[in-house]
Write an enzyme that holds these catalytic residues in place. Structure first.
Site, PDB file in Angstrom:
ATOM      1  N   LYS A   1       0.802  -1.199  -0.013  1.00  0.00           N
ATOM      2  CA  LYS A   1      -0.125  -0.152  -0.196  1.00  0.00           C
ATOM      3  C   LYS A   1       0.985   1.277   0.138  1.00  0.00           C
ATOM      4  O   LYS A   1       2.059   1.467  -0.038  1.00  0.00           O
ATOM      5  CB  LYS A   1      -0.796   0.049   1.577  1.00  0.00           C
TER       6      LYS A   1
HETATM    7  C1  LIG Z   1      -4.814  -5.168   1.097  1.00  0.00           C
HETATM    8  C2  LIG Z   1      -6.397  -4.866   1.122  1.00  0.00           C
HETATM    9  C3  LIG Z   1      -7.146  -5.581   2.371  1.00  0.00           C
HETATM   10  C4  LIG Z   1      -6.666  -6.164   3.599  1.00  0.00           C
HETATM   11  O1  LIG Z   1      -5.313  -5.349   4.146  1.00  0.00           O
HETATM   12  P1  LIG Z   1      -4.360  -6.382   4.667  1.00  0.00           P
HETATM   13  O2  LIG Z   1      -3.716  -5.222   5.817  1.00  0.00           O
HETATM   14  O3  LIG Z   1      -3.879  -6.557   4.279  1.00  0.00           O
HETATM   15  O4  LIG Z   1      -5.206  -6.974   5.516  1.00  0.00           O
HETATM   16  C5  LIG Z   1      -8.560  -5.226   2.130  1.00  0.00           C
HETATM   17  N1  LIG Z   1      -9.007  -4.224   0.731  1.00  0.00           N
HETATM   18  C6  LIG Z   1      -8.336  -3.968  -0.370  1.00  0.00           C
HETATM   19  C7  LIG Z   1      -9.206  -3.698  -0.552  1.00  0.00           C
HETATM   20  C8  LIG Z   1      -7.089  -4.563  -0.474  1.00  0.00           C
HETATM   21  O5  LIG Z   1      -6.240  -3.589  -1.038  1.00  0.00           O
END
Ligand SMILES: *Cc1c(COP(=O)(O)O)cnc(C)c1O
Length: 386
Positions: free
Chosen positions: A191
């Site tokens: 992210k």
């Molecule tokens: C990465 C992601 C998640 C989950 O996040 P984590 O921190 O990996 O648990 C949920 N929704 C979307 C759209 C994502 O891209």
């Protein structure tokens, strides 16, 4: 001739500042959900203009907590997209509710608001709208629909820190303000900022207070409150909660990442603009498009192979790899996975499936060099030329 090193799809920007912050916390003696988490929450809320924020262990936990805080449970339906990382749909199932999948729009990859009314039922309890890969979803229309039907909107903003939306005729404002009732973020290394793993929920203070209790076994007093108390106090556990705490080590890293955010966003937008400029008009490519109501943080950049493109997604990805460029296929569809085989689909999802099978995510991260991006573009043009 030596092959050039593989250009990765993504790479987090982490440096001495983050390392020093982690060291400082480790040596402080308070390493979990303490003063650093509180400061990270405050700074994060200020950054996105939210009234309050609760940190937690990951983006998936943030989604789970948001649904719990709104009282979504067994027998309820949540309108959302299949075209997302599987965590989105899984969170709905964690609370015992049923995800009702609707299709997405081609150029944003986000929930198509035209399809909401068909998905509505007497059991609908919430709309879980994703800002996929940082591209804002059509909040103006989703919020209008939700208001009309008295439904709360949760924004899965896992990838969307720094993205902006304009609702109700106002100017652009950061995702997380929140425009919906609650917004959830992820700090996984893929992210925009990272704490290793980590997550955040933003929203109104009452709901955020409830989320803070739920993330630590619904304990009536926080560790900090017990620590500060003048006398001896005993905590209580009035309901079943979870352990979704974030560590102070992670929060300290997150605070350093927030400082870098403006610079990282500028780099992402510059790189995305270059991709768009270089690829526009290509006969076999469809490109993502920022809608009038939003600005992407370009957490990812993707191309979509047009139906008449003679080269397959796999061939393009293999061709890129052979030329030293890594890539990823388009966003997955939960409904095509074994975990969702038992869930009858209410609607066909042709655009979601098309994007999974024809979109390709190209390298984009703040430290991607201009020369590397030029290599990506050159490799892509070669591969598409066959
Ligand atoms: C990465 C992601 C998640 C989950 O996040 P984590 O921190 O990996 O648990 C949920 N929704 C979307 C759209 C994502 O891209």
């Amino acid at each position: 001739m030596d092959a050039l090193p593989l250009i990765p799809v993504a790479r987090p920007t982490l440096g001495e500042e983050e390392a020093a912050a982690a060291r400082r916390v480790i040596l402080s003696g308070w390493v979990v959900q303490g003063p650093e988490v509180a400061a990270f929450e405050e700074e994060f809320a200020a950054r996105v203009g939210a009234p309050a924020a609760a940190a937690c262990s990951r983006g998936t936990a943030a989604l789970h907590l948001a649904l719990l805080a709104l009282g979504v449970g067994p027998g309820d339906e949540v309108i959302t997209v299949s075209h997302s990382f599987i965590a989105t749909a899984n969170a709905v199932r964690y609370v015992g509710a049923t995800p009702v999948f609707v299709d997405v729009e081609l150029h944003t990859g986000n929930l198509n608001p035209e399809l909401l009314s068909a998905a509505l039922s007497p059991r609908t309890r919430a709309i879980l709208a994703v800002h996929q890969l940082g591209m804002p979803c059509d909040l103006p229309r989703i919020l209008a629909f939700a208001r009309e039907h008295g439904l709360p909107v949760i924004e899965d903003a896992a990838c969307a820190l720094g993205s902006e939306v304009a609702v109700d005729g106002g100017g652009f404002q950061p995702v997380g303000r929140p425009h919906g009732l609650l917004a959830t973020f992820s700090f996984h290394p893929r992210k925009v900022i990272t704490t290793g793993d980590g997550g955040m929920v933003t929203g109104p203070p009452e709901l955020i207070g409830r989320i803070r209790r739920l993330r630590t076994h619904a304990m009536s007093l926080s560790t900090a409150e017990r620590h500060r108390a003048a006398g001896v106090v005993f905590e209580e556990y009035p309901e079943v909660g979870l352990n979704y705490r974030l560590t102070d080590i992670q929060a300290a890293v997150g605070r350093e990442q927030l400082k870098r955010l403006p610079e990282m966003l500028a780099a992402r937008r510059r790189l995305a603009a270059r991709y768009l400029e270089a690829l526009k008009g290509h006969p076999w490519l469809l490109l993502p498009r920022e809608p009038a109501y939003g600005r992407s943080n370009w957490q990812s950049f993707w191309i979509i192979l047009a139906p008449e493109c003679p080269v397959s997604q796999r061939q393009v990805m293999e061709g890129l790899k052979a030329r030293g460029v890594d890539s990823r296929r388009g966003v997955m569809c939960a409904h095509r996975e074994g975990a969702y085989r038992d869930l009858p689909l209410r609607f066909p999802l042709p655009v979601s499936e098309y994007l999974q099978d024809h979109a390709i995510i190209l390298p984009l991260f703040p430290e991607l060099q201009a020369a590397e991006q030029a290599r990506v573009l050159e490799a892509l043009k070669e591969v598409l030329a066959g």
